[in-house]
Write a protein that holds these residues in place. Structure first.
Motif, PDB file in Angstrom:
ATOM      1  N   THR A 101      19.331 -92.993  41.403  1.00  0.00           N
ATOM      2  CA  THR A 101      21.038 -92.407  41.527  1.00  0.00           C
ATOM      3  C   THR A 101      21.500 -93.025  42.799  1.00  0.00           C
ATOM      4  O   THR A 101      22.742 -93.342  42.906  1.00  0.00           O
ATOM      5  N   LEU A 135      24.998 -95.007  42.309  1.00  0.00           N
ATOM      6  CA  LEU A 135      26.017 -94.611  43.468  1.00  0.00           C
ATOM      7  C   LEU A 135      26.623 -95.936  43.762  1.00  0.00           C
ATOM      8  O   LEU A 135      28.001 -96.042  44.090  1.00  0.00           O
ATOM      9  N   GLU A 189      29.614 -96.994  41.728  1.00  0.00           N
ATOM     10  CA  GLU A 189      30.860 -96.246  41.858  1.00  0.00           C
ATOM     11  C   GLU A 189      31.979 -96.247  42.741  1.00  0.00           C
ATOM     12  O   GLU A 189      31.792 -96.957  43.999  1.00  0.00           O
ATOM     13  N   THR A 234      34.782 -95.264  45.508  1.00  0.00           N
ATOM     14  CA  THR A 234      34.728 -94.418  46.556  1.00  0.00           C
ATOM     15  C   THR A 234      35.482 -93.228  46.108  1.00  0.00           C
ATOM     16  O   THR A 234      35.069 -92.133  46.638  1.00  0.00           O
ATOM     17  N   THR A 256      36.232 -92.118  43.261  1.00  0.00           N
ATOM     18  CA  THR A 256      35.200 -91.211  42.290  1.00  0.00           C
ATOM     19  C   THR A 256      34.119 -90.380  42.936  1.00  0.00           C
ATOM     20  O   THR A 256      33.971 -89.196  42.538  1.00  0.00           O
ATOM     21  N   VAL A 257      33.476 -90.975  43.764  1.00  0.00           N
ATOM     22  CA  VAL A 257      32.303 -90.194  44.396  1.00  0.00           C
ATOM     23  C   VAL A 257      33.064 -89.168  45.015  1.00  0.00           C
ATOM     24  O   VAL A 257      32.430 -87.933  45.003  1.00  0.00           O
ATOM     25  N   LEU A 298      33.628 -86.259  42.868  1.00  0.00           N
ATOM     26  CA  LEU A 298      32.566 -85.579  42.427  1.00  0.00           C
ATOM     27  C   LEU A 298      31.893 -84.618  43.614  1.00  0.00           C
ATOM     28  O   LEU A 298      31.592 -83.596  43.408  1.00  0.00           O
ATOM     29  N   LEU A 299      31.996 -85.109  44.841  1.00  0.00           N
ATOM     30  CA  LEU A 299      31.606 -84.443  46.084  1.00  0.00           C
ATOM     31  C   LEU A 299      32.499 -83.014  46.171  1.00  0.00           C
ATOM     32  O   LEU A 299      31.922 -82.141  46.953  1.00  0.00           O
ATOM     33  N   TYR A 303      36.892 -82.095  40.833  1.00  0.00           N
ATOM     34  CA  TYR A 303      35.558 -82.687  40.315  1.00  0.00           C
ATOM     35  C   TYR A 303      35.452 -82.942  38.814  1.00  0.00           C
ATOM     36  O   TYR A 303      34.871 -83.761  38.412  1.00  0.00           O
ATOM     37  N   THR A 339      33.356 -91.261  36.278  1.00  0.00           N
ATOM     38  CA  THR A 339      32.141 -91.727  36.731  1.00  0.00           C
ATOM     39  C   THR A 339      31.210 -92.096  35.465  1.00  0.00           C
ATOM     40  O   THR A 339      31.211 -91.595  34.260  1.00  0.00           O
ATOM     41  N   ILE A 393      24.444 -87.168  38.655  1.00  0.00           N
ATOM     42  CA  ILE A 393      25.534 -86.367  39.260  1.00  0.00           C
ATOM     43  C   ILE A 393      25.082 -85.205  40.028  1.00  0.00           C
ATOM     44  O   ILE A 393      25.369 -85.005  41.350  1.00  0.00           O
ATOM     45  N   ALA A 447      22.965 -86.656  43.265  1.00  0.00           N
ATOM     46  CA  ALA A 447      24.166 -87.281  44.215  1.00  0.00           C
ATOM     47  C   ALA A 447      24.857 -86.207  44.966  1.00  0.00           C
ATOM     48  O   ALA A 447      24.881 -86.055  46.126  1.00  0.00           O
TER      49      ALA A 447
END
Length: 323
Positions: free
Chosen positions: A61, A65, A68, A70, A72-73, A76-77, A165, A172, A179, A182
């Motif tokens: 992972t 990551l 990916e 920033t 997109t991360v 997701l977060l 999200y 992603t 996912i 992460a």
């Protein structure tokens, strides 16, 4: 023929388990206030348990990551610790029926709004979204709760965060379990920072002797394992066996089950106001998920590693991956 029948049987069983697990997430979130845990404690359990179980996937992972974007991360977060805490705070101010209804029920609305400039919305979907909005208004005006509109605003806000999200899911290139790893890893780290700094109270870290073992086990099983892992796997199997439309429509039953289960568990009642809100939101979600995909526009909203960009309803079906 026998094999197909068996697959559909296991598909319906997986869908039923998914609905139960989604309801348990709303019910346990509502029950944090009556447990020996704080919201931060519940969040730590929620994200640490799946992370420990999926620890072998951490190196893979981390490498994924690095590829990916920033933004997109960050999207997701948003579905991790921010969504969990906002939903938990809102659940503490309202009731289980509204918690199970407003968070998943408003996600289609916010996903569509976020895609509005890039995606045409058919009239049927507009009518479905209007029905959802009517349900939210009904919940705010007809359902009496101790927290008043504050709790409802927080739950609707949690739906908006989950919509962000959802868009991150489309952008992603991470696999579903990557996912989960992460988001759980970074959410657990964020939870530790907030509790150790004193910004959020924690009984687990400050006074573990006051925490009941049964509460820890309940949240570990129902939220950490049930919501974090099993619901994702069950829903994926239901989609493969039954198709995305049947699975999505079946998922709309989760708010109803949550409201019914809250009656014996928390002594809540399903009054006329909650009944109206349930009927409107569930109907809106059902119609929205049954709306045929909209032809995508010629200009993509963003580069994606997964090919053509789906319409709002397709995104909503992908969003039923619980962290």
């Amino acid at each position: 023929m026998v094999g197909e029948s068996s697959a559909r049987t296991t598909g319906y069983a997986a869908l039923a388990m998914t609905v139960v697990l989604w309801s348990s997430f709303a019910l346990t979130s509502r029950g944090i206030g009556t447990s020996s845990l704080t919201d931060a404690d519940a969040a730590l359990i929620r994200f640490v348990v799946p992370l420990v179980l999926l620890a072998p996937l951490v190196p893979r992972t981390v490498r994924a990551l690095a590829r990916e974007r920033t933004t997109t991360v960050l999207l997701l977060l948003a579905g991790g610790l921010p969504h969990y805490l906002v939903m938990a705070f809102g659940a503490g101010l309202t009731n289980a029926g509204l918690t199970g209804l407003l968070v998943p029920g408003t996600v289609p609305l916010f996903v569509t709004l976020l895609l509005l400039r890039r995606q045409r919305v058919p009239a049927r979907a507009v009518a479905a979204l209007a029905t959802i909005v009517a349900g939210v208004v009904a919940s705010a005006t007809l359902v009496g709760t101790d927290g008043g509109t504050t709790g409802i605003v927080l739950l609707v806000g949690a739906g908006a965060i989950w919509a962000c999200y959802t868009l991150g899911l489309q952008r992603t290139g991470l696999a579903p379990l990557e996912i989960v790893v992460a988001v759980c890893a970074l959410s657990a780290l964020g939870g530790l920072v907030l509790t150790l700094s004193g910004l959020l109270p924690s009984h687990l870290l400050s006074s573990p002797g006051t925490v009941r073992v049964g509460d820890v086990l309940t949240f570990a099983v129902l939220q950490g394992i049930g919501t974090g892992l099993l619901s994702t796997l069950c829903y994926a199997h239901a989609v493969r066996a039954l198709g995305s439309s049947v699975a999505a429509v079946g998922g709309a039953l989760s708010p109803v089950l949550t409201a019914l289960a809250a009656v014996p568990l928390f002594g809540e009642t399903i009054g006329g106001g909650l009944g109206v809100a349930l009927a409107l939101v569930v109907t809106g979600v059902h119609v929205f998920n049954r709306t045929p995909p909209v032809p995508r526009t010629t200009r993509a909203a963003w580069p994606t590693a997964r090919g053509p960009r789906p319409g709002p309803a397709a995104l909503m079906r992908a969003a039923e991956v619980r962290l």
